[in-house]
Motif scaffolding. Structure first.
Motif, short mmCIF file in Angstrom:
data_model
loop_
_atom_site.label_atom_id
_atom_site.label_comp_id
_atom_site.label_asym_id
_atom_site.label_seq_id
_atom_site.Cartn_x
_atom_site.Cartn_y
_atom_site.Cartn_z
N LEU A 147 35.73 24.84 34.94
CA LEU A 147 35.25 25.19 33.60
C LEU A 147 34.18 26.27 33.61
O LEU A 147 33.89 26.88 32.60
CB LEU A 147 34.71 23.94 32.89
CG LEU A 147 35.76 22.96 32.39
CD1 LEU A 147 35.08 21.70 31.87
CD2 LEU A 147 36.64 23.58 31.30
N SER A 148 33.58 26.51 34.78
CA SER A 148 32.57 27.57 34.84
C SER A 148 33.21 28.94 35.04
O SER A 148 32.52 29.94 35.15
CB SER A 148 31.57 27.28 35.97
OG SER A 148 32.15 27.56 37.22
N HIS A 149 34.55 28.96 35.06
CA HIS A 149 35.28 30.22 35.17
C HIS A 149 36.19 30.40 33.95
O HIS A 149 36.39 29.46 33.18
CB HIS A 149 36.16 30.20 36.44
CG HIS A 149 35.36 30.37 37.70
ND1 HIS A 149 34.95 31.58 38.17
CD2 HIS A 149 34.90 29.45 38.59
CE1 HIS A 149 34.28 31.42 39.29
NE2 HIS A 149 34.22 30.14 39.58
N ASP A 150 36.77 31.59 33.82
CA ASP A 150 37.77 31.78 32.78
C ASP A 150 38.95 30.84 33.03
O ASP A 150 39.18 30.41 34.15
CB ASP A 150 38.23 33.25 32.77
CG ASP A 150 39.00 33.61 34.01
OD1 ASP A 150 40.24 33.43 34.02
OD2 ASP A 150 38.40 34.05 35.01
N PHE A 151 39.69 30.54 31.98
CA PHE A 151 40.72 29.49 32.07
C PHE A 151 41.87 29.85 33.02
O PHE A 151 42.62 28.96 33.43
CB PHE A 151 41.26 29.12 30.68
CG PHE A 151 42.20 30.13 30.07
CD1 PHE A 151 41.74 31.35 29.59
CD2 PHE A 151 43.56 29.86 29.97
CE1 PHE A 151 42.60 32.28 29.03
CE2 PHE A 151 44.44 30.77 29.40
CZ PHE A 151 43.94 31.99 28.94
N LEU A 152 42.01 31.12 33.37
CA LEU A 152 43.11 31.49 34.27
C LEU A 152 42.70 31.52 35.75
O LEU A 152 43.55 31.70 36.63
CB LEU A 152 43.70 32.85 33.85
CG LEU A 152 44.45 32.81 32.52
CD1 LEU A 152 44.79 34.22 32.04
CD2 LEU A 152 45.72 31.96 32.61
N TRP A 153 41.43 31.34 36.00
CA TRP A 153 40.92 31.40 37.38
C TRP A 153 41.60 30.37 38.27
O TRP A 153 42.05 30.67 39.37
CB TRP A 153 39.41 31.22 37.35
CG TRP A 153 38.71 31.26 38.67
CD1 TRP A 153 38.36 32.38 39.38
CD2 TRP A 153 38.22 30.15 39.42
NE1 TRP A 153 37.69 32.02 40.53
CE2 TRP A 153 37.59 30.66 40.58
CE3 TRP A 153 38.25 28.76 39.24
CZ2 TRP A 153 37.00 29.84 41.55
CZ3 TRP A 153 37.66 27.94 40.20
CH2 TRP A 153 37.05 28.48 41.33
N HIS A 191 45.39 31.44 38.70
CA HIS A 191 45.69 32.63 39.53
C HIS A 191 45.62 32.28 41.02
O HIS A 191 46.42 32.77 41.82
CB HIS A 191 44.70 33.75 39.18
CG HIS A 191 45.16 35.11 39.56
ND1 HIS A 191 44.50 36.25 39.22
CD2 HIS A 191 46.25 35.54 40.26
CE1 HIS A 191 45.13 37.32 39.69
NE2 HIS A 191 46.20 36.91 40.33
N ALA A 241 48.89 31.23 42.29
CA ALA A 241 50.07 32.08 42.08
C ALA A 241 50.79 32.23 43.43
O ALA A 241 50.14 32.27 44.47
CB ALA A 241 49.64 33.44 41.55
N ARG A 260 43.51 33.70 23.99
CA ARG A 260 44.08 33.14 25.23
C ARG A 260 45.55 33.49 25.37
O ARG A 260 46.05 33.76 26.46
CB ARG A 260 43.90 31.62 25.26
CG ARG A 260 42.48 31.21 25.56
CD ARG A 260 42.34 29.70 25.66
NE ARG A 260 40.94 29.35 25.92
CZ ARG A 260 40.47 28.12 25.95
NH1 ARG A 260 41.29 27.09 25.73
NH2 ARG A 260 39.20 27.89 26.19
N ALA A 280 45.79 36.85 26.70
CA ALA A 280 45.40 36.85 28.12
C ALA A 280 46.54 36.28 28.98
O ALA A 280 46.78 36.75 30.09
CB ALA A 280 44.12 36.04 28.32
N HIS A 327 36.71 35.72 28.12
CA HIS A 327 36.99 34.30 28.32
C HIS A 327 35.99 33.60 29.22
O HIS A 327 36.12 32.42 29.48
CB HIS A 327 38.42 34.12 28.84
CG HIS A 327 39.46 34.53 27.85
ND1 HIS A 327 39.95 33.69 26.88
CD2 HIS A 327 40.05 35.72 27.62
CE1 HIS A 327 40.81 34.32 26.13
NE2 HIS A 327 40.90 35.58 26.56
N ASN A 328 35.03 34.34 29.76
CA ASN A 328 33.99 33.65 30.53
C ASN A 328 32.61 34.27 30.33
O ASN A 328 31.73 34.05 31.14
CB ASN A 328 34.34 33.58 32.02
CG ASN A 328 33.71 32.37 32.68
OD1 ASN A 328 33.64 31.30 32.06
ND2 ASN A 328 33.22 32.51 33.90
#
Lengths: 250, 250
Positions: A89-95, A98, A101, A135, A138, B149-150
């Protein structure tokens, strides 16, 4: 793509389709898939990302076991996304997405995914509409990055069950000793939000369309497995992969 | 933004600026920066990403030491990007970058970055123009993801040295025992591509502009450090951060 209305799509196989024959076709494709996966790994040019979304008890775990469980586990990775941790949660939601991947040569399965950030979060109003729409943009950008910059084939499946089928399966979890571990009383509470979930899914299908969604009628496991297998099979087959030649000198 | 022509931008401080006075201002800002960083950490709402790009010997390492080295190391992370590993190459070019994006509360420094994938790779024609332009779009999307987003503040600095100053510094590496470890004969070869690098940087500044670039005249270290410190200081100051109140009950 034309707007998808989930209510207008059957959750079952057409009556005309034979279960036995279909299962035979699934098995035939699965055994070819094993070879295709080997080729994917050997050629090392493409990767495959399979995103599985669906309501509780829609059969995501079963699809992973029955379809991808038949392949060489060395080439398949599964990541189940749960409630984000504090670090995530301390990062963007795609961290956190990714980082999982797939590298070239591999098949990665997402059991739930970045889509939860525009589904459960919206249903419960933890995320406002403006944020949700940002989002979605993104997500399109992100899927484009994987597809365009790493030859990642992305298959997004929505496992489409009826609310009646879901309720039956949730209830079975209270009585079948092999399934009790999956029982969570919150699932019954969550099922009450059915219509909101359907609305959010429908918007997600139309907005997050850089990569199209596949709606999989999933009340019958054999039909669900057939459709997923077929799509994966056709996708890998369509890559026209070749085994690399022996390196003549080095 | 108007096209940046590097040849038209001085690599030195204006004559009118006093070195001593400027150094005093840098020190004053640095001591306030220490507090601002503590606030960034305590508030835990924003993060800061500092991207340092520049030719060999443009002073990236020195900037990290002299500016960010003055801050609490618990709140600052430095990642130096080298030639991608085989594992990194099996992913899209932003995969290794995203994993080091700063979590809320932290300052992350990139010593070189994803920009190498549209700079050195283009100069040496390892990457065609179409791919490079697709990468530029992906970079804008990616920086937007972090910013939007962050709450990541992104500061992109190009350390602008003259080719003469660069050559002098590279030569010093062959004679100063404290700097010999940095000497790499390939750097002299690479310096011959100066004009190509400048062209690629200029295109990068104009195309990768979702977050603007800051061109830092860097022939004099004291001026470079002043400008970077000032920008970081103003950026953090501009966030109007507040220390969280004592939690009254829990």
């Amino acid at each position: 793509m034309p707007a998808i209305k989930l209510k207008e799509i059957s959750t079952r196989a057409p009556e005309s389709i034979s279960k036995e024959k279909t299962k035979g076709e699934t098995d035939a494709m699965l055994s070819e898939l094993d070879d295709l996966q080997n080729l994917l790994y050997a050629e090392n040019r493409h990767s495959l990302l399979v995103v599985l979304q669906g309501m509780d008890a829609s059969g995501k775990d079963g699809a992973i076991r029955e379809v991808f469980g038949k392949l060489n586990p060395q080439g398949v990775m599964v990541k189940s996304y749960k409630v984000p941790t504090e670090e995530e949660l301390s990062h963007d939601f795609l961290w956190r997405i990714h980082s999982h991947a797939p590298p070239k040569g591999m098949i990665q399965i997402f059991n739930r995914s970045h889509y939860e950030d525009i589904l459960v979060t919206r249903v419960h109003k933890w995320c406002d509409n403006a944020t949700a729409h940002n989002r979605m943009d993104a997500i399109n950008d992100f899927e484009k990055l994987l597809a365009l910059h790493n030859n990642t084939q992305i298959l997004k499946f929505y496992l489409h069950v009826s609310p009646e089928e879901q309720m039956e399966r949730l209830k079975e979890r209270t009585s079948n000793p092999k399934k009790m571990w999956k029982y969570n009383e919150k699932d019954i509470e969550e099922a009450k939000y059915w219509d909101e979930y359907m609305n959010m899914y429908e918007e997600c299908f139309s907005k997050c369309d850089y990569i199209p969604w596949h709606i999989i009628p999933s009340d019958q496991n054999w039909y669900k497995e057939y459709l997923i297998t077929k799509k994966v099979y056709e996708t890998l087959k369509g890559l026209n992969m070749k085994y690399p030649k022996l390196k003549s000198d080095r």
